[in-house]
Design an enzyme around this catalytic site. Sequence first.
Site, PDB file in Angstrom:
ATOM      1  N   ASP A  12      13.413  35.102  76.815  1.00  0.00           N
ATOM      2  CA  ASP A  12      12.328  36.074  76.642  1.00  0.00           C
ATOM      3  C   ASP A  12      11.503  35.688  75.422  1.00  0.00           C
ATOM      4  O   ASP A  12      12.077  35.441  74.351  1.00  0.00           O
ATOM      5  CB  ASP A  12      12.901  37.482  76.400  1.00  0.00           C
ATOM      6  CG  ASP A  12      13.724  37.974  77.583  1.00  0.00           C
ATOM      7  OD1 ASP A  12      13.566  37.407  78.680  1.00  0.00           O
ATOM      8  OD2 ASP A  12      14.506  38.918  77.402  1.00  0.00           O
ATOM      9  N   GLY A 225      23.342  56.424  81.602  1.00  0.00           N
ATOM     10  CA  GLY A 225      22.734  56.422  80.267  1.00  0.00           C
ATOM     11  C   GLY A 225      23.610  57.137  79.260  1.00  0.00           C
ATOM     12  O   GLY A 225      24.820  56.915  79.211  1.00  0.00           O
ATOM     13  N   GLY A 228      27.053  58.743  80.043  1.00  0.00           N
ATOM     14  CA  GLY A 228      28.258  57.974  80.343  1.00  0.00           C
ATOM     15  C   GLY A 228      28.254  57.347  81.725  1.00  0.00           C
ATOM     16  O   GLY A 228      27.227  56.853  82.180  1.00  0.00           O
ATOM     17  N   ASP A 257      24.302  45.599  81.228  1.00  0.00           N
ATOM     18  CA  ASP A 257      25.041  44.324  81.323  1.00  0.00           C
ATOM     19  C   ASP A 257      26.322  44.392  80.488  1.00  0.00           C
ATOM     20  O   ASP A 257      27.385  43.930  80.906  1.00  0.00           O
ATOM     21  CB  ASP A 257      24.175  43.155  80.818  1.00  0.00           C
ATOM     22  CG  ASP A 257      22.936  42.929  81.685  1.00  0.00           C
ATOM     23  OD1 ASP A 257      22.918  43.419  82.828  1.00  0.00           O
ATOM     24  OD2 ASP A 257      22.000  42.259  81.210  1.00  0.00           O
TER      25      ASP A 257
HETATM   26  N1  LIG Z   1      22.263  55.631  73.604  1.00  0.00           N
HETATM   27  C1  LIG Z   1      23.441  55.154  73.999  1.00  0.00           C
HETATM   28  N2  LIG Z   1      24.480  55.133  73.125  1.00  0.00           N
HETATM   29  C2  LIG Z   1      25.684  54.614  73.483  1.00  0.00           C
HETATM   30  N3  LIG Z   1      25.953  54.127  74.716  1.00  0.00           N
HETATM   31  C3  LIG Z   1      24.973  54.134  75.629  1.00  0.00           C
HETATM   32  C4  LIG Z   1      23.676  54.636  75.335  1.00  0.00           C
HETATM   33  N4  LIG Z   1      22.904  54.498  76.443  1.00  0.00           N
HETATM   34  C5  LIG Z   1      23.693  53.941  77.382  1.00  0.00           C
HETATM   35  N5  LIG Z   1      24.948  53.713  76.918  1.00  0.00           N
HETATM   36  C6  LIG Z   1      26.091  53.123  77.649  1.00  0.00           C
HETATM   37  O1  LIG Z   1      25.608  52.097  78.485  1.00  0.00           O
HETATM   38  C7  LIG Z   1      25.943  52.351  79.846  1.00  0.00           C
HETATM   39  C8  LIG Z   1      24.824  51.865  80.741  1.00  0.00           C
HETATM   40  O2  LIG Z   1      23.660  52.597  80.440  1.00  0.00           O
HETATM   41  P1  LIG Z   1      22.511  52.899  81.518  1.00  0.00           P
HETATM   42  O3  LIG Z   1      23.052  53.768  82.586  1.00  0.00           O
HETATM   43  O4  LIG Z   1      21.338  53.389  80.755  1.00  0.00           O
HETATM   44  O5  LIG Z   1      22.271  51.432  82.119  1.00  0.00           O
HETATM   45  P2  LIG Z   1      20.941  50.737  82.677  1.00  0.00           P
HETATM   46  O6  LIG Z   1      19.944  51.778  83.056  1.00  0.00           O
HETATM   47  O7  LIG Z   1      21.376  49.806  83.728  1.00  0.00           O
HETATM   48  O8  LIG Z   1      20.431  49.952  81.403  1.00  0.00           O
HETATM   49  P3  LIG Z   1      19.698  48.535  81.284  1.00  0.00           P
HETATM   50  O9  LIG Z   1      19.335  48.116  82.684  1.00  0.00           O
HETATM   51  O10 LIG Z   1      18.518  48.813  80.408  1.00  0.00           O
HETATM   52  O11 LIG Z   1      20.677  47.634  80.654  1.00  0.00           O
HETATM   53  C9  LIG Z   1      26.190  53.840  79.926  1.00  0.00           C
HETATM   54  O12 LIG Z   1      27.112  54.122  80.971  1.00  0.00           O
HETATM   55  C10 LIG Z   1      26.776  54.131  78.541  1.00  0.00           C
HETATM   56  O13 LIG Z   1      28.156  53.863  78.520  1.00  0.00           O
END
Ligand SMILES: Nc1ncnc2c1ncn2[C@@H]1O[C@H](COP(=O)(O)OP(=O)(O)OP(=O)(O)O)[C@@H](O)[C@H]1O
Length: 327
Positions: A12, A225, A228, A257
């Site tokens: 990136d 997010g 959890g 990831d």
């Molecule tokens: N603000 C936060 N603080 C701590 N842990 C977080 C936070 N946001 C997300 N997580 C952790 O990360 C995991 C994945 O987050 P999320 O569901 O937002 O994934 P995503 O939308 O696929 O993210 P991305 O594609 O941007 O990597 C969540 O299940 C949680 O455990």
Amino acid sequence: MKIAVTGSIAMDHLMTFSGKFSESLVVDQLDKISLSFLVSDLEIRRGGVAPNICFSLGALGLQPLLVGSAGEDFSDYRAWLDRHGVETWPVHISQTKHTARFVATTDDVHAQIASFYTGAMEEARNIELKPIVEKAGGVDIIMISPNDPEAMLRHTEECRSRGYDFVADPSQQIAWMSGEQIRKLIDGAKYLFSNEYEAHLIEQKTGWSHEEILGRVTVRVITRGKSGATIHRAGREAVSVNIVEVAKAVEPTGVGDAFRAGFLAGLSEGLSDERCAQLGSLVSSYVVETVGTQEFRFDGTLPQRFEAAFGAEALADVAGLLDRAIL
Ligand SMILES: Nc1ncnc2c1ncn2[C@@H]1O[C@H](COP(=O)(O)OP(=O)(O)OP(=O)(O)O)[C@@H](O)[C@H]1O
Ligand SMILES: [Mg+2]
């Protein structure tokens, strides 16, 4: 347990423009558009879904296999991954194309102009898994993460026909894929990962209900997010796991990831769905604290951080794994 991760390999290039793009756009001259912005910052970051997941697995002391396609310019990136415990020998090197690259400029109001060059990633569709599995002396599970769409379909087909266990991780590719393509990517998966939004999109596009999906995959993991994650199996009650709170969330890119890597590491220890997801939350918390997805380092507080979130009993189950994490 040997884990292979297939997916995009990319760099990136992120630039920041002090000003507003909108002030340079002349609406009735858009057909002659030719703009150049003087930018102050250039940040080059290692990315791509497969190296992101592999990096976190390496940090947890595993030696994952990275499977994907890159260009001749991959050598520095390869050295970095090698140093962090990733087996990079399966990476296909294109003779003609550069490694995939995301180039984006963001202005003061967070407007963004970006391009994604797929480059060498397109050749991932030429990769056959069988020779890699054989050379590795067997692979226990193969992750199929966002990549060249043809490659994702081919890898999934190959896993199904050869009886390799696979993890379906279509993530951002779901947005534009057809229901038919998505069905092909998830049918028969041992694990299906998505975030909450993608979970709805999968159901909407495939026409399969949550229950039908549970009839086609062994385990469905939905990350939510800050709320959890939940883990679902047919005929069982869903398991919910919280996040690991951090003092300061700096940048969420790549948390998904990181979560997958923690979860897979738990699998390699034969841990329960709940412990696997708790490990996912733990690794995500390190990524959320740092800018970039491969810039964190575990520190000596790793076990305490886990215990504070999930308790002593949970820690006892994962202590062996955390002992082998690279600090
Ligand atoms: N603000 C936060 N603080 C701590 N842990 C977080 C936070 N946001 C997300 N997580 C952790 O990360 C995991 C994945 O987050 P999320 O569901 O937002 O994934 P995503 O939308 O696929 O993210 P991305 O594609 O941007 O990597 C969540 O299940 C949680 O455990
Ligand atoms: Mg995601």
